[in-house]
Design an enzyme around this catalytic site. Structure first.
Site, PDB file in Angstrom:
ATOM      1  N   SER A 107      17.141 -41.848  -8.687  1.00  0.00           N
ATOM      2  CA  SER A 107      18.255 -40.941  -8.490  1.00  0.00           C
ATOM      3  C   SER A 107      19.029 -40.962 -10.041  1.00  0.00           C
ATOM      4  O   SER A 107      20.081 -39.944 -10.053  1.00  0.00           O
ATOM      5  CB  SER A 107      19.320 -41.705  -7.560  1.00  0.00           C
ATOM      6  OG  SER A 107      19.538 -43.139  -7.852  1.00  0.00           O
ATOM      7  N   HIS A 148      13.762 -36.389  -5.298  1.00  0.00           N
ATOM      8  CA  HIS A 148      15.013 -37.166  -5.054  1.00  0.00           C
ATOM      9  C   HIS A 148      15.587 -36.897  -3.625  1.00  0.00           C
ATOM     10  O   HIS A 148      16.303 -36.043  -3.423  1.00  0.00           O
ATOM     11  CB  HIS A 148      16.049 -37.061  -5.961  1.00  0.00           C
ATOM     12  CG  HIS A 148      17.222 -37.906  -5.773  1.00  0.00           C
ATOM     13  ND1 HIS A 148      18.399 -37.426  -6.275  1.00  0.00           N
ATOM     14  CD2 HIS A 148      17.475 -39.048  -5.242  1.00  0.00           C
ATOM     15  CE1 HIS A 148      19.391 -38.245  -5.976  1.00  0.00           C
ATOM     16  NE2 HIS A 148      18.481 -39.389  -5.410  1.00  0.00           N
ATOM     17  N   GLU A 203      15.754 -33.001  -4.033  1.00  0.00           N
ATOM     18  CA  GLU A 203      15.734 -32.406  -5.370  1.00  0.00           C
ATOM     19  C   GLU A 203      14.403 -32.512  -5.731  1.00  0.00           C
ATOM     20  O   GLU A 203      14.028 -33.365  -5.871  1.00  0.00           O
ATOM     21  CB  GLU A 203      16.874 -33.106  -6.252  1.00  0.00           C
ATOM     22  CG  GLU A 203      18.215 -32.960  -5.875  1.00  0.00           C
ATOM     23  CD  GLU A 203      19.360 -33.853  -6.696  1.00  0.00           C
ATOM     24  OE1 GLU A 203      20.285 -33.129  -7.254  1.00  0.00           O
ATOM     25  OE2 GLU A 203      19.026 -34.894  -7.285  1.00  0.00           O
ATOM     26  N   ASN A 232      24.216 -35.706  -8.141  1.00  0.00           N
ATOM     27  CA  ASN A 232      25.049 -36.724  -8.773  1.00  0.00           C
ATOM     28  C   ASN A 232      25.631 -36.362 -10.066  1.00  0.00           C
ATOM     29  O   ASN A 232      26.479 -37.075 -10.491  1.00  0.00           O
ATOM     30  CB  ASN A 232      23.922 -38.061  -9.174  1.00  0.00           C
ATOM     31  CG  ASN A 232      23.710 -38.923  -7.950  1.00  0.00           C
ATOM     32  OD1 ASN A 232      24.483 -39.051  -7.048  1.00  0.00           O
ATOM     33  ND2 ASN A 232      22.497 -39.341  -7.905  1.00  0.00           N
TER      34      ASN A 232
END
Length: 551
Positions: A144, A165, A177, A215
């Site tokens: 991540s 991800h 992702e 993120n």
């Protein structure tokens, strides 16, 4: 080019070296998963239900047994609830087996790593896997926060390595992702994109940058919410209520931090900040560092920004409106005419007289509705009596047609208690809850939303992902009502630009400098989701790194 793409009879590029966009069979039927924690189990669940053969490995052999038992129990519960056919459940479980050694991954088409977030550990694992698996096997990391390029650098064939991800819990979070490292073969990413769809997930494609998409974009909500609290503008619960009930988000920043837990989110905040070489937009907060040190990490610990009893959040009651007389009359600034008209309608509905003079009368409550400014600056710009000035946030409708409405007021440091309380009573006269905050450039909702939009625009500007994938990833991965670019369009890119420029004017903080993507499209009257016109006909299957791939 990986052997996987050759096996499929296509290398994903035309004779000129451009990406063709062709995606044949993925060639992936058997996958190995290293790491049997929550992420490894979740990936195994969706893969087996999609008909893939899954092998699980963990350095702790008992963890593999526990993972398979967990999945058997999960399938049984889904069957009992009528969400899964019994035959399908038994077939999926039969597809999952444990591996006693990595050597049992020799015939895997894909190996997904879901181990501890340490670069050295991931590199060592992939180096070992390279000596075991065939040349056609793709190696994917569920990291991540670590660089895919850095992980792949430990491999003799870095082109076979890509990021994959997923989000926790994997079966419910339907986005993944797919990340291209600098040396990743686009064919490997294409195969992962196809596989994600087969497993019922929505894939988004990203360039290898800190935080990838989700993120990275999430910094806007969390870091700005923390900055607001750190400035003493509003309490944790007030910030959350404003973001939920006024701005329309499912969770406020502190509810979200409690859900993810600070032992997870604080290190990510620090990592992204340092990976971007101390970019001001991503500055972490001492609030989370202190609370992490004190064990107040969130819901799973029973206490974070809120206390939890039997898993239920304990929050104080909303403060009622003061029982004071409404103001005798109200003078409304005309600096923001759209807001002026909305405030005028509210004042008239409450039966309060309007002061229509060019300047406020001596006994009038003074209402301003700035975008990006604090109440003090708004008062000084118009040479108003700061003791009677109250500001209202008019970025969102003052008369919402849907949802639970909320209004936000703020005062200057000189505003009297009488002026503040009469304004609170006025804006709550129709039963809509009101939150009164201390002076802040951009209130609460304005500054958080503008920061979310601005960071989303910067992701687009850096070509980390397409505008469409940015919005898709954020809505699915973070649960926002809209993606950052669509949100900016809905509120008006010129308005978001004004908020940011005014916050920068008041605070002088480079975290509020507008992204070029936002500034140019706002000035040209273009949608924030629109790529450059010259690139509009570019093949949308092109990967973020396609122009950088070594030939």
């Amino acid at each position: 080019m990986t052997p996987l793409s050759r096996e499929n009879g296509q290398d994903g590029r035309d004779d000129r070296g451009g990406h063709t966009g062709r995606q044949g069979q993925t060639g992936i039927e058997t996958i190995g998963i290293v790491g049997t924690g929550a992420m490894g189990r979740g990936i195994a669940q969706i893969a087996a239900l999609a008909g893939l053969t899954v092998r699980l490995f963990d350095t702790n052999a008992s963890a593999v047994t526990a993972a398979r038992d967990y999945l058997a129990d999960t399938f049984a519960k889904l069957t009992a609830k009528g969400k899964l056919d019994d035959i399908a459940a038994r077939a999926a479980l039969a597809k999952i087996s444990g591996a006693r050694a990595l050597a049992e991954f020799a015939d895997c088409d894909l190996v997904i790593e879901a181990i501890v977030e340490k670069l050295d550990a991931k590199r060592a694992l992939f180096r070992e896997l390279e000596s075991i698996v065939s040349g056609r096997c793709v190696l994917a990391s569920n990291t991540s926060s670590l660089s895919i390029t850095a992980i792949a650098a430990g491999c003799s064939t870095p082109s076979r390595v890509a990021g994959y991800h997923f989000f926790n819990p994997v079966p419910l979070m339907k986005v993944v992702e797919v990340i291209d490292g600098l040396r990743s073969d686009p064919a490997a990413g294409n195969a992962l994109m196809d596989l994600a769809r087969r497993m019922g997930h929505t894939p988004v494609r990203a360039k290898d940058m800190p935080g990838f998409i989700v993120n990275h974009a999430g910094r806007g909500m969390n870091t700005e919410g923390l900055r607001i609290a750190d400035e003493g503008v509003a309490s944790f619960v007030d910030v959350d209520r404003i973001m939920r009930e006024q701005a329309g988000f499912r969770l406020g920043p502190f509810e979200l931090l409690d859900l993810t837990a600070l032992d997870v989110s604080h290190p990510v905040m620090e990592s992204i900040y340092h990976q971007f070489y101390e970019e001001p937009r991503f500055t972490p907060s001492p609030i989370t560092a202190t609370r992490l040190a004190g064990g107040l990490i969130g819901r799973k610990a029973g206490e974070g920004f809120y206390r939890y009893v039997d898993g239920k959040q304990q929050a104080p009651q909303d403060a009622p409106a003061p029982t004071v007389a409404l103001p005798r009359r109200v003078w409304i600034s005309k600096q923001n005419m759209q807001a002026h008209d909305a405030v005028q309608a509210l004042v008239e509905q409450a039966g309060v007289a309007l002061d229509t003079g060019a300047t406020p009368a001596a006994d009038s409550l003074i209402v301003v509705a700035p975008f990006g400014l604090d109440a003090t600056t708004a008062a000084l710009d118009e040479q108003l009596d700061a003791t009677r000035v109250v500001a209202v946030d008019a970025l969102f409708p003052l008369f919402p047609s849907v949802g639970t409405p909320r209004r936000t007021l703020m005062t200057t440091p000189a505003t009297t208690r009488a002026a503040r309380d009469s304004a609170h009573a006025l804006f709550a006269a129709d039963g809509v809850p009101v939150t009164v905050i201390r002076d802040s450039a951009g209130f609460v909702a304005q500054r958080v939303v503008a920061t979310i939009v601005n960071i989303g625009c910067d992701i687009a500007q850096r070509q980390i992902a397409t505008p469409q994938d940015i919005d898709l990833a954020v809505t699915l991965g973070l649960g926002y009502p809209r993606g950052p670019l669509a949100l900016g369009d809905a509120l008006g890119a010129p308005t978001i630009l004004t908020i940011l420029r005014n916050m920068y004017r008041v605070l002088g903080d480079p975290r509020y400098r507008p992204s070029p993507w936002l500034a140019r499209r706002a000035q040209l009257g273009l949608s924030l989701t629109q790529p450059d016109a010259a690139d509009a006909d570019t093949d949308t299957t092109d990967t973020p790194n396609s122009r950088e791939q070594p030939q």
